[in-house]
Write a protein that holds these residues in place. Structure first.
Motif, PDB file in Angstrom:
ATOM      1  N   UNK A  18       0.827  -1.209   0.000  1.00 39.02           N
ATOM      2  CA  UNK A  18       0.000   0.000   0.000  1.00 39.02           C
ATOM      3  C   UNK A  18       0.862   1.261   0.000  1.00 39.02           C
ATOM      4  N   UNK A  19       1.918   1.255   0.797  1.00 35.10           N
ATOM      5  CA  UNK A  19       2.816   2.414   0.844  1.00 35.10           C
ATOM      6  C   UNK A  19       3.477   2.635  -0.505  1.00 35.10           C
ATOM      7  N   UNK A  20       3.881   1.517  -1.139  1.00 36.53           N
ATOM      8  CA  UNK A  20       4.518   1.618  -2.449  1.00 36.53           C
ATOM      9  C   UNK A  20       3.578   2.171  -3.496  1.00 36.53           C
ATOM     10  N   UNK A  21       2.317   1.742  -3.470  1.00 39.63           N
ATOM     11  CA  UNK A  21       1.330   2.209  -4.445  1.00 39.63           C
ATOM     12  C   UNK A  21       1.027   3.697  -4.274  1.00 39.63           C
ATOM     13  N   UNK A  22       1.097   4.173  -3.025  1.00 40.65           N
ATOM     14  CA  UNK A  22       0.813   5.589  -2.748  1.00 40.65           C
ATOM     15  C   UNK A  22       2.053   6.465  -2.925  1.00 40.65           C
ATOM     16  N   UNK A  23       3.181   5.830  -3.181  1.00 43.76           N
ATOM     17  CA  UNK A  23       4.412   6.582  -3.326  1.00 43.76           C
ATOM     18  C   UNK A  23       4.968   7.061  -2.003  1.00 43.76           C
ATOM     19  N   UNK A  24       4.551   6.411  -0.915  1.00 43.87           N
ATOM     20  CA  UNK A  24       5.012   6.797   0.411  1.00 43.87           C
ATOM     21  C   UNK A  24       6.260   5.998   0.793  1.00 43.87           C
ATOM     22  N   UNK A  25       6.950   6.466   1.830  1.00 44.56           N
ATOM     23  CA  UNK A  25       8.118   5.744   2.313  1.00 44.56           C
ATOM     24  C   UNK A  25       7.688   4.385   2.842  1.00 44.56           C
ATOM     25  N   UNK A  26       8.420   3.343   2.445  1.00 42.46           N
ATOM     26  CA  UNK A  26       8.082   1.985   2.876  1.00 42.46           C
ATOM     27  C   UNK A  26       8.746   1.713   4.214  1.00 42.46           C
ATOM     28  N   UNK A  27       7.938   1.483   5.213  1.00 43.35           N
ATOM     29  CA  UNK A  27       8.455   1.209   6.551  1.00 43.35           C
ATOM     30  C   UNK A  27       7.309   0.787   7.455  1.00 43.35           C
ATOM     31  N   UNK A  28       7.653   0.453   8.668  1.00 40.80           N
ATOM     32  CA  UNK A  28       6.616  -0.003   9.593  1.00 40.80           C
ATOM     33  C   UNK A  28       5.754   1.192  10.030  1.00 40.80           C
ATOM     34  N   UNK A  29       4.444   0.990  10.043  1.00 42.93           N
ATOM     35  CA  UNK A  29       3.481   2.065  10.337  1.00 42.93           C
ATOM     36  C   UNK A  29       3.390   2.416  11.814  1.00 42.93           C
ATOM     37  N   UNK A  30       3.888   1.556  12.668  1.00 48.50           N
ATOM     38  CA  UNK A  30       3.761   1.805  14.109  1.00 48.50           C
ATOM     39  C   UNK A  30       2.427   1.349  14.664  1.00 48.50           C
ATOM     40  N   UNK A  31       1.794   0.432  13.971  1.00 50.94           N
ATOM     41  CA  UNK A  31       0.447  -0.037  14.323  1.00 50.94           C
ATOM     42  C   UNK A  31       0.338  -0.529  15.765  1.00 50.94           C
ATOM     43  N   UNK A  32       1.374  -1.215  16.252  1.00 51.33           N
ATOM     44  CA  UNK A  32       1.306  -1.799  17.598  1.00 51.33           C
ATOM     45  C   UNK A  32       1.899  -0.890  18.687  1.00 51.33           C
ATOM     46  N   UNK A  33       2.305   0.320  18.303  1.00 49.35           N
ATOM     47  CA  UNK A  33       2.923   1.251  19.250  1.00 49.35           C
ATOM     48  C   UNK A  33       2.001   1.578  20.432  1.00 49.35           C
ATOM     49  N   UNK A  34       0.715   1.690  20.115  1.00 48.29           N
ATOM     50  CA  UNK A  34      -0.235   2.198  21.118  1.00 48.29           C
ATOM     51  C   UNK A  34      -1.032   1.097  21.825  1.00 48.29           C
ATOM     52  N   UNK A  35      -0.609  -0.136  21.664  1.00 43.18           N
ATOM     53  CA  UNK A  35      -1.333  -1.220  22.346  1.00 43.18           C
ATOM     54  C   UNK A  35      -1.247  -1.030  23.860  1.00 43.18           C
ATOM     55  N   UNK A  36      -2.392  -1.255  24.514  1.00 42.60           N
ATOM     56  CA  UNK A  36      -2.415  -1.171  25.983  1.00 42.60           C
ATOM     57  C   UNK A  36      -1.905  -2.483  26.574  1.00 42.60           C
TER      58      UNK A  36
END
Length: 387
Positions: A18-36
């Motif tokens: 998805x990041x590649x298709x949008x032309x965004x930097x490819x890297x981890x989104x930080x999805x699990x950063x905010x897990x309680x």
């Protein structure tokens, strides 16, 4: 400073696409950063094996003060939260190497430039753990003659292989030290102790070094030339195993063997070359032994008297100095130029126009073999004239 990440490989791959298709930097989104803590406990209870990611601070610039490359800057936003422990519990390189270097009290990390991009990640771990940073120095790669990264296809890659190919340890050490580093002054032939004394990371080049085999060969030949025959002689013996003229070699006295070493020393690029050089000396003369240029020399009318005079006056073949004086005497008595004596003698005795010093060869062969070679050449000349 770190957190559990439960993202599965397929999820991460979908993110990258998805990041590649949008032309965004490819890297981890930080999805699990905010897990309680409750979220983490629930996932662990489900048996999902997490990785551990380092929480990279945002919007900062890290500066690597590299001892070779100077200040190199990295934006933390381009790093992304990276894995430091895999889901199987094994730490990743960037985490493990920091712990390992700290426990070993490493003060300087000197490595290939390929690892420069790992350095900011490691610096963050050093800081998070409160460890003192070592100094970093990233050395340029060594390239083959085709300017590609060195690999097995470029030849020998093991130190043992170079030893087996007849390279002297001191020559190889000297050569390797000059790959990406330069000493003060113009002299490149330096003993190990002087290289150690002169070495400084300040004189290490940022540009890739080329592994130039021709230069290694030249350096090795220079080290061979600097040795005394008595030092070189025992080093050559292992390379004379399975020698085609072993019987002739075994008949040599210790003095004659040293003369053999002296005769070929200037011609050796590696110790391994001794077999070919010695074989050229001991190979018997035959109809096909004479190179074309040698045949031209031997066809001159003045050759036969020179050969006959040499044969008649040869009395102390084992004495190198006596051989030199004999040749000088023939030049003087016949009022000839040195080349008009040296060249016919060389061609008559060896069948070639170039080679080791003639007086040495005569002493190695001895009187009987030398006369035998002269007689064979005289016969060959006479047969050619009659034909």
């Amino acid at each position: 400073k770190a957190y559990y990440c439960f993202c599965q490989p397929e999820e991460l791959e979908a993110e990258r696409q998805q990041s590649g298709e949008k032309g965004e930097m490819i890297g981890y989104s930080g999805k699990c950063r905010s897990l309680t803590a409750e979220d983490v406990a629930a996932r662990l209870a489900q048996g999902i094996k997490p990785t551990v990611r380092f929480r990279v601070p945002e919007h900062k610039v890290l500066v690597v003060d590299d001892l070779v490359r100077g200040a190199v800057m990295f934006e933390t936003d381009l790093l992304g939260d990276y894995i430091i422990v895999k889901s199987d519990g094994i730490p990743t390189y960037n985490f493990a190497v920091v712990i390992d270097d700290y426990l070993m009290e490493i003060t300087h990390v000197i490595r290939a430039e390929e690892h420069l991009s790992n350095t900011p990640r490691q610096m963050l771990i050093y800081d998070a753990l409160g460890f003192e940073l070592p100094q970093f120095a990233h050395i340029s790669l060594i390239l083959g003659s085709d300017k590609q990264k060195m690999s097995k296809r470029h030849g020998a890659t093991s130190v043992l292989q170079y030893r087996e190919n007849g390279y002297l340890p001191e020559a190889l050490f000297n050569f390797l030290s000059l790959l990406g580093w330069s000493p003060e002054g113009e002299n490149e032939i330096l003993p190990a102790q002087e290289i150690i004394q002169q070495f400084s990371l300040k004189r290490v080049s940022k540009s890739p070094a080329v592994f130039d085999v021709d230069k290694l060969n030249w350096l090795n030949s220079q080290y061979i030339k600097k040795m005394s025959p008595s030092e070189l002689a025992p080093l050559l013996k292992p390379f004379l195993q399975d020698f085609p003229y072993q019987e002739e070699l075994n008949r040599l006295t210790e003095e004659q063997y040293l003369l053999l070493v002296s005769a070929v020393q200037e011609r050796l690029v590696s110790l391994k070359d001794i077999k070919e050089e010695a074989a050229a000396i001991f190979a018997p003369l035959g109809d096909d032994s004479y190179e074309e240029e040698a045949r031209k020399v031997l066809s001159q009318p003045a050759v036969i008297p020179v050969l006959q005079a040499f044969k008649e006056q040869l009395t102390a073949a084992d004495d190198v100095e006596a051989n030199k004086q004999l040749i000088k005497r023939i030049i003087k008595e016949n009022q000839l130029k040195p080349k008009e004596v040296f060249m016919p003698l060389r061609c008559a005795l060896s069948g070639v126009t170039h080679g080791p010093e003639l007086p040495f060869l005569i002493s190695i062969w001895g009187g009987e073999e030398t006369i035998k070679r002269i007689d064979y050449t005289l016969y060959m000349i006479e047969t050619a004239v009659e034909g």
